[in-house]
Design an enzyme around this catalytic site. Structure first.
Site, mmCIF file in Angstrom:
data_model
loop_
_atom_site.group_PDB
_atom_site.id
_atom_site.type_symbol
_atom_site.label_atom_id
_atom_site.label_comp_id
_atom_site.label_asym_id
_atom_site.label_seq_id
_atom_site.Cartn_x
_atom_site.Cartn_y
_atom_site.Cartn_z
ATOM 1 N N GLY A 12 0.827 -1.195 0.000
ATOM 2 C CA GLY A 12 0.000 0.000 0.000
ATOM 3 C C GLY A 12 0.860 1.244 0.000
ATOM 4 C CB CYS A 13 0.239 4.595 1.378
ATOM 5 S SG CYS A 13 1.063 6.178 1.534
ATOM 6 C CG PHE A 14 5.762 5.000 -1.139
ATOM 7 C CD1 PHE A 14 5.312 6.246 -0.725
ATOM 8 C CD2 PHE A 14 6.140 4.865 -2.461
ATOM 9 C CE1 PHE A 14 5.237 7.318 -1.589
ATOM 10 C CE2 PHE A 14 6.084 5.937 -3.342
ATOM 11 C CZ PHE A 14 5.631 7.173 -2.902
ATOM 12 C CB CYS A 16 1.830 3.265 5.917
ATOM 13 S SG CYS A 16 0.679 4.635 6.147
#
Length: 174
Positions: A12-14, A16
């Site tokens: 997912g979002c890098f 995080c």
């Protein structure tokens, strides 16, 4: 001097995906970037269109005499939803798909065994769907994405909470 290894993981979002790895001994660097696509040197804007084939990922340089690839995967499985192939939390689409990109046959073997063990553990009600793929070119993301949790801690905290990631992680702790 010990040999360094590279792990490339998408979850997912890098933003995080950096902090959870950054805190461990033996991790030398965690770089946000893009991989798994067909366009050379993609930008964030291009990757977000979902047309480049890339996913947001992190490239982790580590010392395997301090932290093993298997231990890195143990961390990985705890910070994302391995049952969701369509993105992660509020971030949907192929540019947020989870994926393990192996850099050697040994990493492939370890990743396959780790995934199978998690799938058989009963920790999740659904199957583990994270693909394990041979690593391709990794492109470093723009500077403003690097170490985002340090640059804008309030925004990072709000985003990780509001996305549903924090609650999911709490609910599925090993």
């Amino acid at each position: 001097m010990s040999q360094k290894e590279i792990a490339i993981l998408a979850g997912g979002c890098f933003w995080c995906m950096v902090k959870p790895f950054d805190q461990w001994d033996g991790i030398e660097s965690v770089i946000s970037g893009y991989t798994g696509g067909h366009l050379a040197n993609p930008t964030y804007k291009e990757v977000c269109t979902g047309t480049t084939g890339h996913t947001e990922a992190v490239q982790i340089t580590f010392d395997p005499t301090v932290i093993s690839y298997s231990e890195i995967l143990d961390i990985y499985w705890q910070i994302m939803d391995p049952t969701d192939a369509g993105g992660q939390f509020v971030d949907r689409g192929s540019s947020y798909r989870p994926e393990i990109f192996y850099t050697s046959p040994e990493q492939q073997e370890i990743a396959e065994a780790s995934k199978a063990a998690l799938d058989q553990s009963g920790r999740y009600d659904k199957p583990i769907v994270v693909p394990i793929t041979k690593a391709s070119e990794f492109y470093e993301a723009e500077e403003y994405h690097q170490d985002f949790y340090k640059k804008d801690p309030e925004h990072y905290a709000r985003y990780s909470q509001a996305s549903g990631r924090v609650a999911f992680i709490e609910e599925h702790k090993a």
